[in-house]
Write a protein that holds these residues in place. Structure first.
Motif: not given
Length: 135
Positions: A122, A125, A127-128, A131, A134-135
């Motif tokens: 995650d 970047g 997977t998402d 929540p 932070r990307k």
């Protein structure tokens, strides 16, 4: 002088035979240096023998041995017949083996590994899922 010799001859034969009978069963003695390691290991060996005996006398161990068809007394006699190096090795292996169970710990570790893999993917970047990342 002759009476002394006639008396001494059978006594000397008796003494010679007696000395041979006494000395015959005595094994040859070999002297060797005792190392400091041997002296220091004596306490470790005694502790290892006590530990193995304590483990073998526990109820769950005796019931497991009996279920396997092993006589507990014979197992104890065999462990007492082990050499010093063998009993030290056995006690060391017994102390480091897992004590059964472990299902909860296994599930916990696998869950943690899965969480960390998903967290890193995650963050990278790929997977998402989370929540809070932070990307």
């Amino acid at each position: 002088m002759k009476p002394i010799r006639t008396t001494a001859k059978p006594v000397s034969w008796l003494m010679a035979i007696l000395m041979m009978v006494i000395a015959a069963p005595c094994p040859t003695v070999f002297a060797a240096m005792v190392t400091a390691e041997t002296i220091l290991d004596a306490d470790r060996v005694a502790d290892a023998r006590a530990y193995v005996d304590a483990v073998l006398s526990r109820e769950e161990v005796t019931s497991a041995l009996t279920a396997q068809g092993i006589d507990v007394r014979e197992a104890m006699l065999r462990t007492r017949a082990l050499s010093d190096a063998e009993i030290l090795s056995l006690a060391d292996r017994m102390e480091h083996l897992p004590a059964g169970g472990g299902a909860f710990e296994t599930v916990l570790v696998v869950g943690l590994i899965v969480f960390l893999v998903l967290l890193f993917t995650d963050i990278a970047g790929a997977t998402d899922i989370f929540p809070f990342v932070r990307k």
